[in-house]
Scaffold this active site. Structure first.
Site, PDB file in Angstrom:
ATOM      1  N   PRO A   1       0.832  -1.212   0.000  1.00  0.00           N
ATOM      2  CA  PRO A   1       0.000   0.000   0.000  1.00  0.00           C
ATOM      3  C   PRO A   1       0.867   1.263   0.000  1.00  0.00           C
ATOM      4  O   PRO A   1       1.878   1.313   0.702  1.00  0.00           O
ATOM      5  CB  PRO A   1      -0.804  -0.095   1.303  1.00  0.00           C
ATOM      6  CG  PRO A   1      -0.598  -1.470   1.828  1.00  0.00           C
ATOM      7  CD  PRO A   1       0.626  -2.047   1.187  1.00  0.00           C
TER       8      PRO A   1
ATOM      9  N   ASP B   1      15.931   2.552   1.918  1.00  0.00           N
ATOM     10  CA  ASP B   1      14.793   1.845   1.317  1.00  0.00           C
ATOM     11  C   ASP B   1      15.137   1.323  -0.086  1.00  0.00           C
ATOM     12  O   ASP B   1      14.804   0.190  -0.444  1.00  0.00           O
ATOM     13  CB  ASP B   1      13.582   2.778   1.195  1.00  0.00           C
ATOM     14  CG  ASP B   1      13.047   3.231   2.544  1.00  0.00           C
ATOM     15  OD1 ASP B   1      13.688   2.929   3.563  1.00  0.00           O
ATOM     16  OD2 ASP B   1      11.997   3.883   2.570  1.00  0.00           O
TER      17      ASP B   1
HETATM   18  C1  MEV Z   1      11.589   5.858   5.292  1.00  0.00           C
HETATM   19  O1  MEV Z   1      11.216   4.510   4.998  1.00  0.00           O
HETATM   20  C2  MEV Z   1      12.928   5.896   5.983  1.00  0.00           C
HETATM   21  C3  MEV Z   1      13.401   7.313   6.348  1.00  0.00           C
HETATM   22  O2  MEV Z   1      14.597   7.151   7.128  1.00  0.00           O
HETATM   23  C4  MEV Z   1      13.670   8.142   5.119  1.00  0.00           C
HETATM   24  C5  MEV Z   1      14.911   7.692   4.365  1.00  0.00           C
HETATM   25  O3  MEV Z   1      15.777   7.002   4.900  1.00  0.00           O
HETATM   26  O4  MEV Z   1      15.022   8.091   3.186  1.00  0.00           O
HETATM   27  C6  MEV Z   1      12.381   8.029   7.219  1.00  0.00           C
END
Ligand code: MEV
Length: 317
Positions: free
Chosen positions: A86, A136
């Site tokens: 999602p 990510d």
């Molecule tokens: C988002 O899944 C993870 C964060 O640390 C952003 C990033 O690392 O780009 C919040």
């Protein structure tokens, strides 16, 4: 006879973050695992740009637009997207979109390399969100488990932006059961990362919290290596508390974390927060799922040790 067209299908996994979200944006360590929810992107040559059968509208699809303008400029393409992650759920849907589209375009252009795909996908997240880390996009590219800026992973690639450098490594992770609880609250990453950046830039206290997340992450990696689930869970819960102090949890997330704790080693939000999802480390997944449901969330058990991006090339007549 009709021409033979290349038709590429790329598939990339979503992720959960065990430790270090937000802090990783400032070059601190982090740990993430690929999960069995995937984003698929199918591309083939075309006269115009189509997305899911309609003429492409750049302002509605910023990640796709960013990638096409860099790696497929002024050319047509037929793109079809399909996902079981999602959007805005904290489970890495934008990263998996960037990775699957970049991998598909690389295959069309005859290019190869996990590191190149991860780098291009990070550039897209950075370009669209203004601030990001390669966490990510790297886990979606490589799959399995990855560490950032921790000494014990098998080194995969380095990514740099301005004065920040992230060293990405593969980590082996013991078998564990994780339950995701989705709050149903759509929470895009960009504004949350920007909110933490404002706090970080103006408050020594926020910078101290980021340093504490770093310590918890380092201890978390040691707990994984020792296969110490009790310690690992307790560190995850500590990481959640630190993220709450940073201002990125919320009522729904705290409710699901608290509800899970009775049946878990530990629980925390995963991803940018503000809504999205939490994870619980448990050996009582049914009880955790029930507790999450009872408190308004959507639970599902995730399986880790998933492959990273895969690409299939088919001939279409
Ligand atoms: C988002 O899944 C993870 C964060 O640390 C952003 C990033 O690392 O780009 C919040």
């Amino acid at each position: 006879m009709k021409p033979v067209m290349d038709n590429i299908v790329a598939s990339a996994p979503g992720k959960v973050i065990l430790f270090g979200e937000h802090a990783v944006v400032y070059g601190k360590p982090a740990l993430a695992l690929a999960i069995d929810r995937r984003f698929r992107c199918q591309v083939s040559h075309s006269e115009e740009i189509y997305l899911d059968g309609k003429i492409f509208e750049p302002n509605k699809h910023p990640y796709t637009y960013f990638i096409l303008s860099r790696y497929w400029p002024q050319r047509g393409l037929d793109i079809e997207l399909d996902s079981d992650i999602p959007s805005g759920s904290g489970l890495g849907s934008s990263a998996a979109l960037c990775v699957s589209l970049n991998a598909a375009l690389m295959a069309l252009r005859g290019e190869e390399g996990e590191g190149l795909c991860a780098k291009r996908s990070f550039d897209a997240e950075l370009g669209v969100q203004g601030s990001a880390s390669p966490l990510d996009t790297s886990v979606s590219t490589h799959g399995h488990g990855i560490s950032i800026n921790l000494p014990n992973g098998r080194h995969l690639w380095d990514i740099q932006h301005e004065d920040r450098r992230w060293s990405v490594g593969h980590i082996d992770v013991p078998e564990m059961t994780l339950v995701v609880g989705y709050t149903g609250v759509h929470a895009p990453t960009g504004p949350l990362v920007a909110k933490v950046r404002r706090y970080y830039d103006h408050s020594a206290f926020a910078r101290e919290i980021i340093d504490e997340i770093e310590s918890v992450t380092i201890e978390g990696e040691a707990a994984i290596r020792a296969q110490d689930m009790v310690r690992l869970g307790s560190l995850m819960t500590q990481n959640h508390k630190l993220l709450s102090i940073l201002g990125v949890s919320g009522r729904e997330l705290d409710r699901l974390v608290d509800a899970s704790l009775m049946y878990s080693y530990g629980a925390k939000l995963t991803g940018a927060g503000g809504g999205g999802s939490m994870i619980a480390l448990t050996d009582r997944p049914d009880d955790v799922c029930e507790a999450i449901k009872l408190h308004g969330g959507t639970p599902f058990v995730v399986h880790t040790e998933q492959p990273g991006v895969t690409v299939q090339k088919k001939k279409r007549l």
